[in-house]
Design a protein around this motif. Structure first.
Motif, mmCIF file in Angstrom:
data_model
loop_
_atom_site.group_PDB
_atom_site.id
_atom_site.type_symbol
_atom_site.label_atom_id
_atom_site.label_comp_id
_atom_site.label_asym_id
_atom_site.label_seq_id
_atom_site.Cartn_x
_atom_site.Cartn_y
_atom_site.Cartn_z
ATOM 1 N N PHE A 105 0.928 -1.210 0.007
ATOM 2 C CA PHE A 105 -0.109 0.009 0.085
ATOM 3 C C PHE A 105 0.903 1.160 0.061
ATOM 4 N N THR A 106 0.269 2.103 -0.553
ATOM 5 C CA THR A 106 0.836 3.559 -0.425
ATOM 6 C C THR A 106 -0.242 4.787 -0.143
ATOM 7 N N LEU A 107 0.222 5.629 0.394
ATOM 8 C CA LEU A 107 -0.564 7.041 0.500
ATOM 9 C C LEU A 107 -0.105 8.090 -0.483
ATOM 10 N N ALA A 108 0.668 7.719 -1.576
ATOM 11 C CA ALA A 108 0.930 8.732 -2.596
ATOM 12 C C ALA A 108 0.603 8.095 -3.967
ATOM 13 N N PRO A 109 0.532 9.023 -4.855
ATOM 14 C CA PRO A 109 0.301 8.443 -6.193
ATOM 15 C C PRO A 109 1.274 7.371 -6.467
ATOM 16 N N TYR A 110 0.750 6.317 -7.321
ATOM 17 C CA TYR A 110 1.553 5.057 -7.544
ATOM 18 C C TYR A 110 1.545 5.066 -8.957
ATOM 19 N N GLN A 111 2.891 4.749 -9.274
ATOM 20 C CA GLN A 111 3.170 4.406 -10.684
ATOM 21 C C GLN A 111 3.077 3.036 -10.986
ATOM 22 N N GLU A 112 2.249 2.634 -11.788
ATOM 23 C CA GLU A 112 1.868 1.170 -11.917
ATOM 24 C C GLU A 112 3.141 0.326 -12.594
ATOM 25 N N ALA A 126 -7.790 9.190 0.908
ATOM 26 C CA ALA A 126 -7.663 7.775 0.364
ATOM 27 C C ALA A 126 -6.080 7.190 0.041
ATOM 28 N N GLY A 127 -5.853 6.018 0.217
ATOM 29 C CA GLY A 127 -4.602 5.464 -0.179
ATOM 30 C C GLY A 127 -4.876 4.367 -1.304
ATOM 31 N N ALA A 156 -6.076 3.917 9.106
ATOM 32 C CA ALA A 156 -6.977 4.760 9.987
ATOM 33 C C ALA A 156 -6.171 5.760 10.782
ATOM 34 N N ALA A 157 -4.846 5.469 11.511
ATOM 35 C CA ALA A 157 -3.961 6.351 12.248
ATOM 36 C C ALA A 157 -3.656 7.545 11.516
ATOM 37 N N ARG A 158 -3.823 7.279 10.166
ATOM 38 C CA ARG A 158 -3.451 8.620 9.422
ATOM 39 C C ARG A 158 -4.869 9.414 8.932
ATOM 40 N N GLY A 159 -5.841 8.934 9.368
ATOM 41 C CA GLY A 159 -7.118 9.549 8.911
ATOM 42 C C GLY A 159 -7.410 9.342 7.504
ATOM 43 N N VAL A 160 -7.001 8.088 7.037
ATOM 44 C CA VAL A 160 -7.203 7.719 5.390
ATOM 45 C C VAL A 160 -8.550 6.915 6.038
ATOM 46 N N ARG A 161 -9.672 7.124 4.962
ATOM 47 C CA ARG A 161 -11.138 6.499 5.213
ATOM 48 C C ARG A 161 -11.368 5.423 4.060
ATOM 49 N N TRP A 162 -10.353 5.376 2.790
ATOM 50 C CA TRP A 162 -10.711 4.579 1.782
ATOM 51 C C TRP A 162 -9.317 4.129 1.279
#
Length: 231
Positions: A105-112, A126-127, A156-162
């Motif tokens: 997983f990542t919280l940044a844009p992801y290069q496929e 969102a992550g 969740a600890a970083r406030g991410v909901r999705w």
């Protein structure tokens, strides 16, 4: 090969099955130079309650650093290096030292790394998760749920909901697993790769894209709802 195509068509329906048959045909005729990828974009709410509910305690889930990726993960070193360079994180599920499964997983844009595309989940809420796998011999246990319990806690600890992801439309089992967890569909895309050329058609912006080389790729923004009622 014919039997495998027929089985996949039964699982995913005739529309997606036709795309799958086309992908197999392209791959075989071109010796692997032409490929078709069809994705569904999913958004899974970060659960507030654990999935395991006390079960699977013998399974240890821990984050893996760049130098400790188990051989059983079977991913090319260059791919792993690219993932870590983007800030992606990997969770591994182990029992008695044996790898059962993993989740990235990542919280940044992801290069496929399968097609040329950059996936951009909505900032702050969102992550992005990808390459979630439980090894075949452990799929009936609690490894999948333990991985998601740990990932949900970190998000969740970083406030991410999705947590958004792209799932192959040819992978009926993965799509079913996400739907059982209440995932929403945000759209889809088809990528046709022929040598250095890549065509994309998607239901989200930019909708259509043509790439003639590695420097050109679409930026696909994933917008899950602003709130969730998942418990």
């Amino acid at each position: 090969m014919k039997s495998r195509v027929h089985q996949t068509v039964r699982q995913i329906g005739w529309y997606n099955g036709a795309w799958y048959a086309l992908s197999v045909l392209f791959f075989r005729l071109s010796g692997g130079r032409w490929q078709v990828f069809k994705y569904r974009f999913m958004a899974q709410a970060v659960a507030r309650e654990p999935l395991c509910r006390g079960r699977g305690r013998a399974i240890e889930v821990r984050e893996l650093g760049a130098g400790e990726t188990p051989a059983a993960m079977a991913r090319p070193a260059a791919v792993l290096a690219q993932r870590y360079a983007q800030g992606a994180r990997c969770l591994g599920a182990f029992r008695a030292g044996e790898l059962l499964g993993f989740l990235w997983f990542t919280l940044a844009p992801y290069q496929e790394d399968e097609v040329r595309a950059r996936f951009m989940p909505a900032p702050a809420r969102a992550g992005w998760d990808f390459d979630v796998q439980v090894l075949r011999e452990h799929q009936l246990g609690f490894a999948f749920a333990r991985l998601w319990d740990t990932a949900n806690g970190l998000l969740a600890a970083r406030g991410v909901r999705w947590s958004c992801s792209r799932i192959s439309a040819f992978n009926a089992a993965s799509l079913a697993a996400h739907r059982r967890l209440g995932a929403l569909e945000l759209g889809g895309a088809v990528f046709i790769c022929c040598g250095s050329w890549q065509w994309m058609a998607a239901t989200i912006s930019p909708y259509v894209h043509l790439s003639r080389g590695p420097a050109s790729f679409p930026h696909l923004r994933l917008e899950p709802p602003c709130s969730t009622s998942t418990t």
